[in-house]
Write an enzyme that holds these catalytic residues in place. Sequence first.
Site, PDB file in Angstrom:
ATOM      1  N   ASP A  43      19.864 -39.567 -15.474  1.00  0.00           N
ATOM      2  CA  ASP A  43      18.462 -39.243 -15.212  1.00  0.00           C
ATOM      3  C   ASP A  43      17.789 -40.265 -14.288  1.00  0.00           C
ATOM      4  O   ASP A  43      16.723 -40.801 -14.597  1.00  0.00           O
ATOM      5  CB  ASP A  43      17.666 -39.152 -16.524  1.00  0.00           C
ATOM      6  CG  ASP A  43      18.322 -38.269 -17.560  1.00  0.00           C
ATOM      7  OD1 ASP A  43      18.910 -37.254 -17.166  1.00  0.00           O
ATOM      8  OD2 ASP A  43      18.257 -38.597 -18.763  1.00  0.00           O
ATOM      9  N   GLU A 216      13.086 -28.588 -15.761  1.00  0.00           N
ATOM     10  CA  GLU A 216      12.747 -29.916 -16.271  1.00  0.00           C
ATOM     11  C   GLU A 216      12.824 -30.944 -15.150  1.00  0.00           C
ATOM     12  O   GLU A 216      13.060 -30.610 -13.990  1.00  0.00           O
ATOM     13  CB  GLU A 216      13.691 -30.309 -17.417  1.00  0.00           C
ATOM     14  CG  GLU A 216      15.151 -30.308 -17.044  1.00  0.00           C
ATOM     15  CD  GLU A 216      16.075 -30.414 -18.254  1.00  0.00           C
ATOM     16  OE1 GLU A 216      15.584 -30.469 -19.387  1.00  0.00           O
ATOM     17  OE2 GLU A 216      17.300 -30.438 -18.043  1.00  0.00           O
TER      18      GLU A 216
END
Length: 563
Positions: A43, A216
């Site tokens: 991420d 997302e």
Amino acid sequence: MRFPLLLLCSLLICAGCSENVVTTAETSAPEFQNPILAGFYPDPTICQANGKFYLTTSTFAYFPGLPIFESEDLVNWELIGHAMDRPSQLNTMGSGVSGGLFAPGMTFHDGVFYITCTNVSGGGNYIITATDPAGPWSEPTYLPEVNGIDPSLFFDEDGSMYIVYNSIPPGDSSLYSGHRTIRLYAIDRESLSVTGEQTLLVNGGTDLSQEPVWIEAPHIYHINDYYYLMCAEGGTGPQHSEVIFRSDSVRGPYEPWDQNPILTQRHLDPDREHPVSYAGHADMVELENGDWWAVFLAVRPYEGNYFNTGRDTWLAPVRWTDDGWPVINPDFEEVQFSYPTPLGTTVDATGDRFSGNIVFTDEFEGDSLNLRYLFLRTPQEKWYDLSDGELTLELRPETASGRGNPSFVGHRQHNMTGEASVLLDFEPSADNESAGLIAFQNERRFFYIAKTMADGQPVIQFKKSVDSREGGTEVIESAPAPEGPVQLRISFDGADYALSFAGADGDWQTLAEGLDGKYLSTDDAGGFVGVVLAPYATSDGQESDNTASFEWYRYAGNDAVYR
């Protein structure tokens, strides 16, 4: 002291091929090797400030949280600190290892660094700030109105501040499994609190009629005449992708590009040689020369969807189409293991590396732990000591099977092939006491080679986690322990793990080999992390005054297969 054979081989490989520096015959340009942060660095988010680049990634239940990397050229990265390095900022006690901190977003504006992130184990979304990225960072300011995950901040040219994030469907009524939305709030810069009404930017994904899942990881960029909204879609697995929307207003409406996704590997044959998979969850940055580059997560499976190294951070070029849309990895169908370096610089093969063939040796000579190390959850007390060139761990009741903070000093498994080893000085006084080296995926999935006691005699044991709600370990193999300090080693080659031991100056003996490492893989074990290798000690639920000392820790990983 005798070096393990693989460590010597890796040192020779690094010296012989200048680690991850490659030069192409066609261009004579230096290249870098992907992933730029190998192992459990998922991420990624990136920003630029004062002529340098800064990057952080998720850390979940590990402490300290959110490593801060600095680079002048996007390929030579230095770990300079952690944003969440105080127990007052982060408490993950009681959390599963894949709880804690999810998907940060990092931004720089008007002399201040900002990180927003989600602590799914308590508190939810928050913002922290610093004027020096190495720290200290502020205490978290929580945002109770921001109900979701994967937040990031955006500053418009007029100084307006916004937070954009993944949230629930309209009316909290899912039309299908994986139905999510992207939402936006304005933020007051002084109080760091939300202000005004929430705006729904994206419902479901690029095409709601196709039931897209897990929209997302949003980021907003204002470039020329448009606001661009870049998101991940498809879930952080084999169907992962990156998609792009744009609008002439920060609050939308946002139009998806009709050629989405702008990055994915989901359409490729999973049985291809050296596959890269899971590519998505990207952030991008513009260089001074006008070029754009993206960081994103991807994985290196050794078979099917099996990988033990976790989700890495990768780097690839971005090219803009004539009608103004960005494309990541524009010249290739497959994500590449190497590209020409963004600024024509070479990769430093002599520094503290986080990619390519990684060799790390720690003889514990300083007065603080190397920044690479991770604790399993937030320490509530200091249970380790650094003195006289040793790392000494207290034997405590906490175990790796529980959800506390055991005596565990972790180092990521960066490479598919390699080994970790320690020199341990420890005399157990009871069967419940053990110390050694653990390969840890989660509370129910780990391999542990330890010195302990059985039938009144010191032994070396292979303990495997019991994959059940109750947890614990079972003894798989046992051998008499050499006298005095012992060397312990965990070797790995894809799915093949082996455990061995030796006296301080003796020959290595195999305790267990051919262990199925898929037991430690994300695909089999679940969760969001990679394998962490750790010096570890425990008294297994009982009180003890004993300690275990480690004279060194060594890691040697080899990624030459990707050259």
